[in-house]
Scaffold this active site. Structure first.
Site, PDB file in Angstrom:
ATOM      1  N   ASP A 167      22.874   8.899  25.279  1.00  0.00           N
ATOM      2  CA  ASP A 167      21.607   9.140  26.325  1.00  0.00           C
ATOM      3  C   ASP A 167      22.058   8.206  27.503  1.00  0.00           C
ATOM      4  O   ASP A 167      21.507   8.253  28.493  1.00  0.00           O
ATOM      5  CB  ASP A 167      20.254   9.005  25.926  1.00  0.00           C
ATOM      6  N   PRO A 207      23.069  23.082  17.424  1.00  0.00           N
ATOM      7  CA  PRO A 207      22.589  23.739  16.329  1.00  0.00           C
ATOM      8  C   PRO A 207      21.466  23.093  15.530  1.00  0.00           C
ATOM      9  O   PRO A 207      21.197  21.947  15.578  1.00  0.00           O
ATOM     10  CB  PRO A 207      23.870  24.019  15.465  1.00  0.00           C
ATOM     11  N   CYS A 220      17.982  20.209  26.850  1.00  0.00           N
ATOM     12  CA  CYS A 220      18.886  20.207  27.876  1.00  0.00           C
ATOM     13  C   CYS A 220      20.190  20.902  27.312  1.00  0.00           C
ATOM     14  O   CYS A 220      20.423  20.786  26.099  1.00  0.00           O
ATOM     15  CB  CYS A 220      19.314  18.543  27.878  1.00  0.00           C
ATOM     16  N   ARG A 259      13.891  20.395  23.038  1.00  0.00           N
ATOM     17  CA  ARG A 259      14.414  20.536  21.778  1.00  0.00           C
ATOM     18  C   ARG A 259      13.718  19.936  20.727  1.00  0.00           C
ATOM     19  O   ARG A 259      13.570  20.311  19.532  1.00  0.00           O
ATOM     20  CB  ARG A 259      15.798  19.532  21.961  1.00  0.00           C
ATOM     21  N   ASP A 270      21.402  23.630  11.970  1.00  0.00           N
ATOM     22  CA  ASP A 270      21.906  23.958  10.703  1.00  0.00           C
ATOM     23  C   ASP A 270      21.428  22.998   9.640  1.00  0.00           C
ATOM     24  O   ASP A 270      20.867  23.098   8.565  1.00  0.00           O
ATOM     25  CB  ASP A 270      23.447  24.178  10.607  1.00  0.00           C
ATOM     26  N   LEU A 271      21.540  21.689  10.207  1.00  0.00           N
ATOM     27  CA  LEU A 271      21.239  20.322   9.283  1.00  0.00           C
ATOM     28  C   LEU A 271      19.842  20.602   8.937  1.00  0.00           C
ATOM     29  O   LEU A 271      19.411  20.068   7.762  1.00  0.00           O
ATOM     30  CB  LEU A 271      21.803  19.166   9.759  1.00  0.00           C
ATOM     31  N   ARG A 327      11.352  14.979  32.595  1.00  0.00           N
ATOM     32  CA  ARG A 327      11.442  15.258  31.286  1.00  0.00           C
ATOM     33  C   ARG A 327      11.261  13.834  30.538  1.00  0.00           C
ATOM     34  O   ARG A 327      10.681  13.684  29.473  1.00  0.00           O
ATOM     35  CB  ARG A 327      12.160  16.169  30.659  1.00  0.00           C
ATOM     36  N   ASN A 374      11.597   9.812  23.120  1.00  0.00           N
ATOM     37  CA  ASN A 374      12.351  10.121  21.751  1.00  0.00           C
ATOM     38  C   ASN A 374      11.427   9.620  20.533  1.00  0.00           C
ATOM     39  O   ASN A 374      11.723  10.088  19.415  1.00  0.00           O
ATOM     40  CB  ASN A 374      13.771  10.115  21.887  1.00  0.00           C
TER      41      ASN A 374
END
Ligand code: EPZ
Length: 420
Positions: A306, A122, A116, A92, A124-125, A399, A23
């Site tokens: 996570d 969403p 995932c 993502r 949106d931010l 992944r 990440n």
């Protein structure tokens, strides 16, 4: 389709080197496109999500060289600012290319990302923040067409939630903006600081990363740089759970103590003994794990969502009743029905609270990974279970965990990857 076959019941012991953080590596790879030139990224884990990010970079015109855990990205000739749906759907993190493309080209064409299925997820931010910065975003046949015809304006963005991805996108989009962009209620995850550290090496002016207020003062020019990705705190917690579930003792080399503090408290609460010297963590499991009365996932520095599935698997055989509340994602207990197949006694209330009644032992079963961390949790549970387990759909695990069967074998597990 590949599967993992695990014969459980052996205590895992030994020493393992921790991989680099997925990440962190993903937004840093996106950032190499924003900064231009040739960036060298060390400690980049070998994972399918990283391959997906490199394909996106190649699609934009970057030249990629991958040598073991080092990735060299030459983005000098990058010229495409559209990313096809098939690439966006791979994960993502593809959405972080939006900020990188806007920074580099002033425009972008992307579709909603995949990843995932752990909740609504969403964007949106991300979009409202970019709009606030002056980016025009319209949807055309499922494609988000993003343009900044009058340039991007410095502004103050107060995030309604400290979203990791939205914070990363704003940081990337504002790198060259004239003036100061301020993010309040920014995500404080170590991966945000790692991205900022890379960008600063490339000439960006960013302060406050790792805290709630981040300030980005745009620069005219950026240059490439060499960077080493931070260790993966989530995979570290997976190895810790391997020791805890099997009654073993594991040394994990290459950790960052500070990043692991939120999970160390939980493992200690369950009765594990943990010692840290320099960058090595040694975890020693008790004979029987204790329950964790109440645990909530929270944005960093809280307990990470996570690591939730892994700790759920661990507490399945703890003494007493544990309660875990998932506060970040709506649908992050999909591993529970699979753990129940292995004999766990867990009920999920309102989709967000797992009540775990510890059982004496789990037993091997045929189970299926539903998402990345849920899949790792099944592997951890299988190591501690009696008998043989078969885990299907392990592409989810690939992944995020590098060659899981090799790492677990090194620690003494009986684990094999087989093709159907
Ligand atoms: C990152 O996802 C991580 N992924 C996730 O790890 C991690 O679980 C998550 O941060 C939280 O720590 C990567 O870094 C690639 P968010 P991200 O935006 O950025 C809601 C793994 O297994 N939200 O902080 O997508 C969202 O739905 C993955 O490695 C909005 O409502 O997480 C969620 O409920 C899984 N609108 C919450 O915020 C938005 O625009 C946190 O999401 C953005 C987010």
């Amino acid at each position: 389709m590949e599967k993992l076959v695990i014969s459980g019941g052996r205590a895992l012991n030994g020493k393992i080197m921790l991989q680099g953080s997925k990440n962190s590596a993903l937004p840093i790879l996106a950032a190499t496109l924003a900064v231009g030139g040739t960036s060298v990224i060390h400690n980049c884990p070998v994972l399918t999500d990283i391959t997906a990010a490199l394909k996106i970079l190649e699609h934009t015109g970057c030249k990629i060289k991958r040598e073991g855990h080092t990735v060299i990205v030459d983005s000098s000739a990058a010229s495409r600012y559209d990313i096809p749906e098939c690439m966006m759907r791979e994960m993502r993190s593809s959405i972080i290319f939006l900020g990188a493309l806007i920074s580099r080209f002033g425009c972008a064409g992307v579709t909603p990302p995949g990843g995932c299925e752990i909740g609504l997820r969403p964007i949106d931010l991300h979009l409202s923040s970019l709009r606030r910065m002056g980016v025009d975003i319209s949807e055309n046949g499922g494609v988000l067409e993003c343009r900044a015809p009058c340039g991007i304006s410095p502004c103050h963005i107060a995030l309604a939630f400290p979203s990791v991805g939205a914070t990363e996108n704003i940081m990337l989009a504002s790198l060259r903006v004239k003036g100061e962009t301020v993010i309040t209620n920014a995500a404080r995850e170590p991966e945000i600081k790692d991205l900022a550290d890379f960008l600063k090496k490339c000439g960006a002016r960013i302060s406050g990363a790792g805290q709630s207020v981040i300030r980005i003062n745009g620069v005219e020019r950026m240059h490439s740089s060499v960077h080493s990705v931070i260790p993966d705190r989530i995979v570290a917690s997976t190895y810790m759970a391997c020791a805890a579930c099997t009654g073993g003792k594991i040394a994990i080399d290459g950790i960052c103590r500070e990043h692991l503090l939120p999970v160390i408290t939980v493992f200690e609460g369950a009765g594990c003994r943990i010692g840290i010297k320099n960058n090595e963590l040694i975890i020693n499991a008790p004979e029987k794990l204790s329950r964790i009365k109440s645990l909530r996932t929270m944005p960093y520095p809280g307990f990470p969502t996570d690591s939730q599935a892994i700790v759920t698997a661990m507490l399945a055989t703890a003494h007493g009743t544990s309660v875990i509340t998932e506060k970040i994602f709506e649908n992050r207990f999909r591993h529970v029905p699979e753990l129940i197949k292995m004999g766990a006694d867990i009920r999920v209330e309102d989709g967000s609270v797992a009540v775990i009644e510890g059982v004496e032992r789990l037993r091997g079963a045929r189970v299926s990974a539903c998402d990345l961390r849920g899949g790792s949790a099944l592997a951890v549970a299988a190591l501690g279970a009696e008998g043989k387990s078969v885990i299907e759909n392990i592409h989810h695990i690939d992944r995020g965990c590098e060659a899981i069967e090799e790492s677990f074998s090194l620690l003494g597990a009986d684990i094999k990857r087989i093709k159907n």
